[in-house]
Scaffold this active site. Structure first.
Site, short mmCIF file in Angstrom:
data_model
loop_
_atom_site.label_atom_id
_atom_site.label_comp_id
_atom_site.label_asym_id
_atom_site.label_seq_id
_atom_site.Cartn_x
_atom_site.Cartn_y
_atom_site.Cartn_z
N GLU A 170 0.84 -1.20 0.00
CA GLU A 170 0.00 0.00 0.00
C GLU A 170 0.88 1.25 0.00
O GLU A 170 1.34 1.68 1.07
CB GLU A 170 -0.89 0.02 1.25
N SER A 215 -6.66 3.41 -2.72
CA SER A 215 -7.66 3.97 -3.64
C SER A 215 -8.13 2.99 -4.71
O SER A 215 -8.40 3.39 -5.85
CB SER A 215 -7.13 5.26 -4.28
N GLY A 237 -11.98 2.84 1.58
CA GLY A 237 -13.22 3.59 1.33
C GLY A 237 -14.27 2.84 0.53
O GLY A 237 -15.45 2.82 0.91
P1 PGA Z 1 -8.33 3.28 0.56
O1 PGA Z 1 -7.63 2.56 1.81
O2 PGA Z 1 -8.85 2.19 -0.34
O3 PGA Z 1 -9.43 4.12 1.15
O4 PGA Z 1 -7.28 4.09 -0.10
C1 PGA Z 1 -6.87 1.40 1.67
C2 PGA Z 1 -6.28 1.00 2.98
O5 PGA Z 1 -5.86 1.86 3.76
O6 PGA Z 1 -6.20 -0.21 3.30
#
Ligand code: PGA
Length: 255
Positions: A170, A215, A237
């Site tokens: 990530e 994201s 999200g």
């Molecule tokens: P996001 O979060 O999809 O909202 O970017 C991913 C995560 O932190 O695991």
């Protein structure tokens, strides 16, 4: 067909009622799809909703994960949750080392390593998050940072234990920002991670699940899942909305 593990990290969102509604919504939609056997789905609600989630996922293919744990099984650690407590509610997975925990709660690799060992000892599967900041990427330190996070977080683990570990790459700059790493960056980084894992763990390295996170949404999921060495996603999200999460699952299913 490659294996895909799609996990929803709900973070500090939902109460018990929302948890039940969200899971029921996902279940209802999943029932309308013929889901390929290579796809696994996990939801990771906040601790306080683990019991509600555990009941709600019954008789479904959805698996349960936590967002954190402590490395001791019990004791004087006010505010903490141990792996036996998670197991009691049939939790199978646990996210460790998420960048938000590293950033806001000063979690270091050595501490994460203790949690991973506790989880494995208790037959729970850690989802180890790693990733670089934007500055580290711009300064071309990405691989060095990832190597250090893996070296220290996985210290003293044996090859045979690695079949129970998931790595979630990530990039911190892509989390919650709406900016995903592009296909080339994901390909290059996952390729680096695969080589590292194969080198360190000759038996299980080639089969370790490497998720991408940051994201991921219904628009980009298909392209991301199609990239070599991407074996699923850790979704923040977009995992809080039934339609979006289902659409991401569908993208994997259509691959
Ligand atoms: P996001 O979060 O999809 O909202 O970017 C991913 C995560 O932190 O695991």
């Amino acid at each position: 067909m490659k294996k895909l593990i799609i996990a929803g990290n709900w973070k500090m969102n939902t109460n018990a009622k929302d948890t039940i509604n969200l899971i029921n919504g996902i279940k209802e939609q999943i029932n309308k799809i013929t889901l390929n056997k290579n796809i696994e789905i996990i939801v990771c609600p906040p601790f306080i909703n683990i019991e509600a989630a555990s009941n709600a996922i019954e008789n479904s293919i959805i698996k349960l994960g936590a967002q954190n744990c402590h490395y001791e099984s019990k004791g004087a650690y006010t505010g903490e949750i141990s792996t036996p407590m998670l197991k009691y509610f049939n939790c199978e997975y646990c996210i460790v080392g998420h960048s938000e925990r590293r950033q806001y709660f000063n979690e270091a690799n050595q501490f994460i390593n203790l949690k991973i060992k506790a989880l494995l000892n208790d037959n729970l599967k850690p989802i180890l998050c790693i990733g670089e900041t934007l500055q580290e990427r711009q300064n071309k330190f990405t691989f060095e940072i990832l190597k250090n996070q893996l070296d220290e977080s996985l210290a003293e683990l044996k090859d045979e234990q690695m079949s129970n570990i998931i790595i979630a790459y990530e990039p911190i700059w892509a989390i919650g920002t709406g900016v995903t790493a592009n296909a080339e960056q994901i390909y290059e980084t996952h390729n680096y991670l695969r080589n590292y894992l194969v080198q360190q763990y000759p038996i299980n390295g080639k089969n370790i699940i490497i998720q991408y996170g940051g994201s991921v949404n219904e628009k980009n999921a298909k392209e991301i899942f199609g990239i070599e060495n991407v074996n699923g996603a850790l979704v923040g999200g977009a995992s809080l909305k039934v339609e979006q999460f289902i659409s991401i699952i569908n993208s994997g299913n259509e691959l």
